[in-house]
Write a protein that holds these residues in place. Structure first.
Motif, PDB file in Angstrom:
ATOM      1  N   GLU A 234       0.824  -1.200   0.000  1.00 48.75           N
ATOM      2  CA  GLU A 234       0.000   0.000   0.000  1.00 48.75           C
ATOM      3  C   GLU A 234       0.865   1.259   0.000  1.00 48.75           C
ATOM      4  OE1 GLU A 234      -2.707  -0.549   3.237  1.00 48.75           O
ATOM      5  OE2 GLU A 234      -3.970  -1.926   2.089  1.00 48.75           O
TER       6      GLU A 234
ATOM      7  N   GLU B 292       2.164   1.433  -3.752  1.00 46.66           N
ATOM      8  CA  GLU B 292       1.173   1.764  -4.769  1.00 46.66           C
ATOM      9  C   GLU B 292       0.591   3.154  -4.556  1.00 46.66           C
ATOM     10  OE1 GLU B 292       0.747   0.305  -7.431  1.00 46.66           O
ATOM     11  OE2 GLU B 292       1.237  -1.809  -7.199  1.00 46.66           O
ATOM     12  N   SER B 293       0.361   3.553  -3.315  1.00 50.77           N
ATOM     13  CA  SER B 293      -0.123   4.910  -3.062  1.00 50.77           C
ATOM     14  C   SER B 293       0.953   5.937  -3.387  1.00 50.77           C
ATOM     15  CB  SER B 293      -0.577   5.038  -1.597  1.00 50.77           C
ATOM     16  OG  SER B 293      -1.699   4.218  -1.355  1.00 50.77           O
TER      17      SER B 293
ATOM     18  N   GLN C  97       1.386   6.757  -7.078  1.00 49.60           N
ATOM     19  CA  GLN C  97       0.365   7.607  -7.685  1.00 49.60           C
ATOM     20  C   GLN C  97       0.296   8.999  -7.068  1.00 49.60           C
ATOM     21  OE1 GLN C  97      -0.828   5.704 -10.445  1.00 49.60           O
ATOM     22  NE2 GLN C  97      -2.922   5.480  -9.720  1.00 49.60           N
TER      23      GLN C  97
ATOM     24  N   GLU D 131      -1.625  12.356  -8.483  1.00 47.86           N
ATOM     25  CA  GLU D 131      -2.971  12.585  -7.977  1.00 47.86           C
ATOM     26  C   GLU D 131      -3.095  13.989  -7.383  1.00 47.86           C
ATOM     27  OE1 GLU D 131      -5.541  10.940  -8.485  1.00 47.86           O
ATOM     28  OE2 GLU D 131      -5.197   8.769  -8.463  1.00 47.86           O
TER      29      GLU D 131
ATOM     30  N   ASP E 123      -6.171   6.360 -13.321  1.00 51.41           N
ATOM     31  CA  ASP E 123      -7.339   5.511 -13.095  1.00 51.41           C
ATOM     32  C   ASP E 123      -7.075   4.081 -13.544  1.00 51.41           C
ATOM     33  OD1 ASP E 123      -8.592   7.742 -12.108  1.00 51.41           O
ATOM     34  OD2 ASP E 123      -9.883   8.076 -13.852  1.00 51.41           O
TER      35      ASP E 123
ATOM     36  N   HIS F  88      -4.097   2.545 -13.700  1.00 46.74           N
ATOM     37  CA  HIS F  88      -3.162   1.881 -12.785  1.00 46.74           C
ATOM     38  C   HIS F  88      -3.843   1.537 -11.459  1.00 46.74           C
ATOM     39  CE1 HIS F  88       0.797   0.796 -11.148  1.00 46.74           C
ATOM     40  NE2 HIS F  88       0.274   1.240 -10.007  1.00 46.74           N
ATOM     41  N   ARG F  89      -4.650   2.468 -10.935  1.00 47.98           N
ATOM     42  CA  ARG F  89      -5.321   2.196  -9.663  1.00 47.98           C
ATOM     43  C   ARG F  89      -6.266   1.006  -9.793  1.00 47.98           C
ATOM     44  NH1 ARG F  89      -7.422   6.639  -9.200  1.00 47.98           N
ATOM     45  NH2 ARG F  89      -9.520   6.128  -9.940  1.00 47.98           N
TER      46      ARG F  89
ATOM     47  N   TRP G 184      -4.167  -2.176  -9.789  1.00 49.34           N
ATOM     48  CA  TRP G 184      -3.669  -2.492  -8.450  1.00 49.34           C
ATOM     49  C   TRP G 184      -4.765  -3.089  -7.574  1.00 49.34           C
ATOM     50  CZ3 TRP G 184      -3.957   1.493  -4.103  1.00 49.34           C
ATOM     51  CH2 TRP G 184      -3.595   0.918  -2.889  1.00 49.34           C
TER      52      TRP G 184
END
Length: 252
Positions: free
Chosen positions: A198, A201-202, A205, A209, A229, A231-232, A235
């Motif tokens: 997490e 991945e956060s 982005q 974002e 969008d 990629h999110r 994931w």
């Protein structure tokens, strides 16, 4: 990049992968136990793990290979800032068939594809054979590679990357078995946890974002939004399904 021409890129991440500061410190301590003099980092990106190895192993020199010039420039800036520039070369070149080895420590974290043109599922054995060639006797390899924590369902695969297949990755037992078959003994087997995923991945982005929230009406913002969008969504489909293993390997 500035606010005027697009979002900044990956400034929130120390490592380009699901790797915590705590795990990285343990890995570095393990890899320097044998007093390495040479380090080879395959697919080094911005070279953070290599620079930490050099700081912990003052006799060592290193070579990092990557084809991403922007990441290599970041690596060189970091090396200069830490007083390590005279002990490391970050080279913009392919690792396939490289003659840069053998080295006492070889890092290949999320970069097995850089060593071989083999398609899944043959890419893992092919990469491990190359790593066995590149490590010096008595040395260590850190192999970071994806694995399936469980066989993904068809609906999950459909939401991942284009063309995602259950053959793209082995399960963890198959990954470790492939290392043994390639001529290694696994000194240490560990896997990224949910917090590390997490955080990665956060962080991957977050810069974009934040920029998009403030500049969503600018030219090019639509392409940024689409990329984020997509990629999110990928994931959130592979979350809890795709794992990352960190294998510390000894050539047998």
């Amino acid at each position: 990049m500035t606010d005027h021409d697009g979002p900044p890129h990956l400034t929130r991440l120390a490592f380009h992968g699901p790797l915590s500061e705590e795990r990285a410190a343990r890995v570095v301590r393990r890899l320097v136990r044998t007093g390495p003099a040479t380090v080879l980092d395959v697919g080094c990106g911005w070279g953070e793990l290599t620079l930490r190895l050099l700081a912990a192993a003052p006799r060592a020199t290193a070579v990092g290979l990557d084809t991403d010039g922007e990441s290599l420039a970041r690596a060189r800036r970091a090396a200069a800032a830490r007083g390590l520039a005279d002990r490391v070369e970050f080279a913009e070149e392919s690792a396939r068939g490289t003659v840069r080895g053998p080295a006492d420590v070889v890092l290949c974290v999320g970069s097995g594809h850089a060593l071989t043109g083999a398609e899944p599922p043959g890419h893992v054995p092919a990469a491990l054979r190359e790593l066995r060639r590149l490590v010096a006797p008595g040395g260590r390899v850190l192999f970071g590679e994806g694995f399936w924590q469980r066989v993904p369902a068809p609906a999950e695969l459909a939401g991942m990357w284009p063309g995602a297949s259950a053959a793209d990755h082995p399960e963890l037992a198959g990954l470790v078995d492939a290392a043994v078959t390639a001529g290694f003994r696994p000194e240490w087997t560990e896997t990224a946890n949910g917090d590390e995923w997490e955080e990665f991945e956060s962080g991957y982005q977050a810069d974009a974002e934040e920029w998009l929230a403030a500049h969503g009406d600018r030219p090019g913002a639509g392409a940024v939004r689409e990329r984020l969008d997509r990629h999110r969504a990928a994931w959130l489909h592979y979350r809890g399904v795709l794992g990352m293993a960190y294998l510390t390997l000894i050539p047998a």
